[in-house]
Write a protein that holds these residues in place. Structure first.
Motif, PDB file in Angstrom:
ATOM      1  N   TYR A   1      -1.745  -1.024  -3.897  1.00  0.00           N
ATOM      2  CA  TYR A   1      -2.850  -0.135  -3.537  1.00  0.00           C
ATOM      3  C   TYR A   1      -2.267   1.281  -3.557  1.00  0.00           C
ATOM      4  O   TYR A   1      -1.406   1.605  -2.722  1.00  0.00           O
ATOM      5  CB  TYR A   1      -3.385  -0.467  -2.153  1.00  0.00           C
ATOM      6  CG  TYR A   1      -4.023  -1.846  -2.049  1.00  0.00           C
ATOM      7  CD1 TYR A   1      -5.312  -2.071  -2.519  1.00  0.00           C
ATOM      8  CD2 TYR A   1      -3.331  -2.912  -1.470  1.00  0.00           C
ATOM      9  CE1 TYR A   1      -5.894  -3.327  -2.416  1.00  0.00           C
ATOM     10  CE2 TYR A   1      -3.904  -4.172  -1.358  1.00  0.00           C
ATOM     11  CZ  TYR A   1      -5.189  -4.372  -1.842  1.00  0.00           C
ATOM     12  OH  TYR A   1      -5.758  -5.609  -1.737  1.00  0.00           O
TER      13      TYR A   1
ATOM     14  N   LYS B   1      -3.434   4.198  -2.790  1.00  0.00           N
ATOM     15  CA  LYS B   1      -3.894   5.154  -1.785  1.00  0.00           C
ATOM     16  C   LYS B   1      -3.779   4.568  -0.394  1.00  0.00           C
ATOM     17  O   LYS B   1      -3.811   3.345  -0.205  1.00  0.00           O
ATOM     18  CB  LYS B   1      -5.347   5.549  -2.081  1.00  0.00           C
ATOM     19  CG  LYS B   1      -5.528   6.207  -3.466  1.00  0.00           C
ATOM     20  CD  LYS B   1      -6.989   6.514  -3.755  1.00  0.00           C
ATOM     21  CE  LYS B   1      -7.148   7.130  -5.151  1.00  0.00           C
ATOM     22  NZ  LYS B   1      -8.568   7.385  -5.494  1.00  0.00           N
TER      23      LYS B   1
ATOM     24  N   GLY C   1       0.687   5.769  -1.010  1.00  0.00           N
ATOM     25  CA  GLY C   1      -0.159   6.915  -0.713  1.00  0.00           C
ATOM     26  C   GLY C   1       0.020   7.484   0.674  1.00  0.00           C
ATOM     27  O   GLY C   1      -0.945   7.937   1.288  1.00  0.00           O
TER      28      GLY C   1
ATOM     29  N   GLU D   1      -8.833   0.356  -3.966  1.00  0.00           N
ATOM     30  CA  GLU D   1      -8.378   0.520  -5.346  1.00  0.00           C
ATOM     31  C   GLU D   1      -7.036  -0.178  -5.529  1.00  0.00           C
ATOM     32  O   GLU D   1      -6.096   0.052  -4.766  1.00  0.00           O
ATOM     33  CB  GLU D   1      -8.247   2.006  -5.699  1.00  0.00           C
ATOM     34  CG  GLU D   1      -7.770   2.246  -7.129  1.00  0.00           C
ATOM     35  CD  GLU D   1      -7.618   3.722  -7.454  1.00  0.00           C
ATOM     36  OE1 GLU D   1      -6.691   4.053  -8.222  1.00  0.00           O
ATOM     37  OE2 GLU D   1      -8.416   4.538  -6.921  1.00  0.00           O
TER      38      GLU D   1
ATOM     39  N   SER E   1       0.820   5.891   3.383  1.00  0.00           N
ATOM     40  CA  SER E   1       0.535   4.984   4.499  1.00  0.00           C
ATOM     41  C   SER E   1       1.841   4.547   5.151  1.00  0.00           C
ATOM     42  O   SER E   1       2.939   4.750   4.608  1.00  0.00           O
ATOM     43  CB  SER E   1      -0.216   3.747   3.990  1.00  0.00           C
ATOM     44  OG  SER E   1       0.575   3.030   3.059  1.00  0.00           O
TER      45      SER E   1
ATOM     46  N   ARG F   1       0.851  -1.196   0.000  1.00  0.00           N
ATOM     47  CA  ARG F   1       0.000   0.000   0.000  1.00  0.00           C
ATOM     48  C   ARG F   1       0.886   1.245   0.000  1.00  0.00           C
ATOM     49  O   ARG F   1       1.801   1.384   0.790  1.00  0.00           O
ATOM     50  CB  ARG F   1      -0.934   0.014   1.215  1.00  0.00           C
ATOM     51  CG  ARG F   1      -1.940   1.169   1.203  1.00  0.00           C
ATOM     52  CD  ARG F   1      -2.935   1.043   2.331  1.00  0.00           C
ATOM     53  NE  ARG F   1      -3.850  -0.064   2.142  1.00  0.00           N
ATOM     54  CZ  ARG F   1      -4.946  -0.016   1.388  1.00  0.00           C
ATOM     55  NH1 ARG F   1      -5.263   1.113   0.743  1.00  0.00           N
ATOM     56  NH2 ARG F   1      -5.741  -1.066   1.283  1.00  0.00           N
TER      57      ARG F   1
END
Length: 294
Positions: free
Chosen positions: A89, A91, A56, A96, A58, A54
């Motif tokens: 991912y 974001k 974005g 998504e 994170s 992930r």
């Protein structure tokens, strides 16, 4: 976009699959495919979604960004190569999931091309690829032709090699062997048909073969016009002189392995010669062609 149809899955030898049309943004902007619900469902059968990295903003999760896939080469139908592709991912929150293109390795496309993903039971990875929009229909046509080839002599008559050997033994005056076959047949019937044909090809008597050391005549092979595997279509035995034809080796292979239009042409000639017999079996021309995927 939808999941692949059952017919499409059959043509791919796949257990699951989906496709979508690549948008202009995906092809030229993000250079990635945003997987829809059908594509993610296919993916989840080979990979654990929680193992994808992930991004974005994170917290760093330590998960890899690249995962192995089989990548389709549409120019060589169903030729695969293994590549590690970025899938993340993008974001910090949400579901998504994007699969990123690698144009330097040939994994890229143009707007309106088709993205396809599917699984085969024995494969460890999903198969992904792009098919140009103008080649979509031809891709499935090519798959259909390959499927026709799979419907070969080994599927229609897996005992044919043994059967032809027993015919030769009978022609040589040997004892008839009691070989176990899925659809037992009497080689003496084949011998009679070959003799009645004067060892000529029933499709075209001008076809030449080699001289058999057993008969000192042209080598011909016996072929059941209504395949023995379709015995359930009639109450009468298909192992009968009326249902057996004499074919040269080339024609015998062609009627099993040739192009659909060539097989249909051959069946038309042979059907006309045997029409009264085949009609007694309750088999019309179109039904006969269906037995050969023609």
């Amino acid at each position: 976009m939808p999941a692949l149809t059952q017919n499409q899955l059959n043509l791919l030898g796949a257990t699951s699959g989906a496709y979508s049309v690549v948008t202009h943004r995906e092809a030229t902007g993000d250079r990635s495919i945003t997987l829809d619900q059908f594509e993610k469902a296919v993916l989840s059968q080979k990979y654990r979604p929680e193992n994808f990295k992930r991004r974005g903003g994170s917290i760093e999760d330590g998960l890899p960004e690249r995962w192995p896939f089989y990548v389709l080469d549409p120019s060589n139908v169903m030729n695969f190569g293994t590549q590690e592709l970025p899938i993340v991912y993008p974001k910090a929150e949400g579901n998504e999931l994007r699969l990123y293109m690698q144009t330097s390795n040939g994994f890229g496309c143009n707007p309106n091309d088709y993205f396809i993903i599917f699984n085969r039971q024995a494969d460890p990875y999903s198969i992904v690829g792009f098919i140009p929009s103008g080649s979509w229909d031809n891709f499935w046509l090519a798959r259909s032709r390959i499927a026709d080839q799979r419907f070969s002599i080994q599927n229609q008559d897996p005992d044919d090699v043994v059967y032809q050997q027993e015919v030769l033994l009978t022609q040589a005056g040997g004892l008839i062997q009691q070989t176990r076959m899925l659809q037992p047949r009497d080689p003496r019937i084949a011998k009679q048909v070959l003799e009645n044909s004067n060892y000529q090809c029933d499709f075209d008597s001008n076809h030449m073969s080699f001289i058999s050391p057993v008969t000192s005549r042209q080598y011909m092979e016996a072929h059941h016009l209504i395949p023995m595997s379709h015995q359930h279509f009639t109450q009468y035995s298909l192992d009968d002189v009326g249902n057996v034809v004499s074919l040269c080796p080339t024609c015998h292979k062609k009627i099993h392995l040739g192009l659909a239009e060539d097989k249909r042409n051959m069946l038309g000639v042979l059907y006309n010669k045997k029409a009264h017999v085949l009609q007694a079996y309750g088999i019309n021309f179109e039904t006969l062609c269906s037995f050969y995927n023609a």
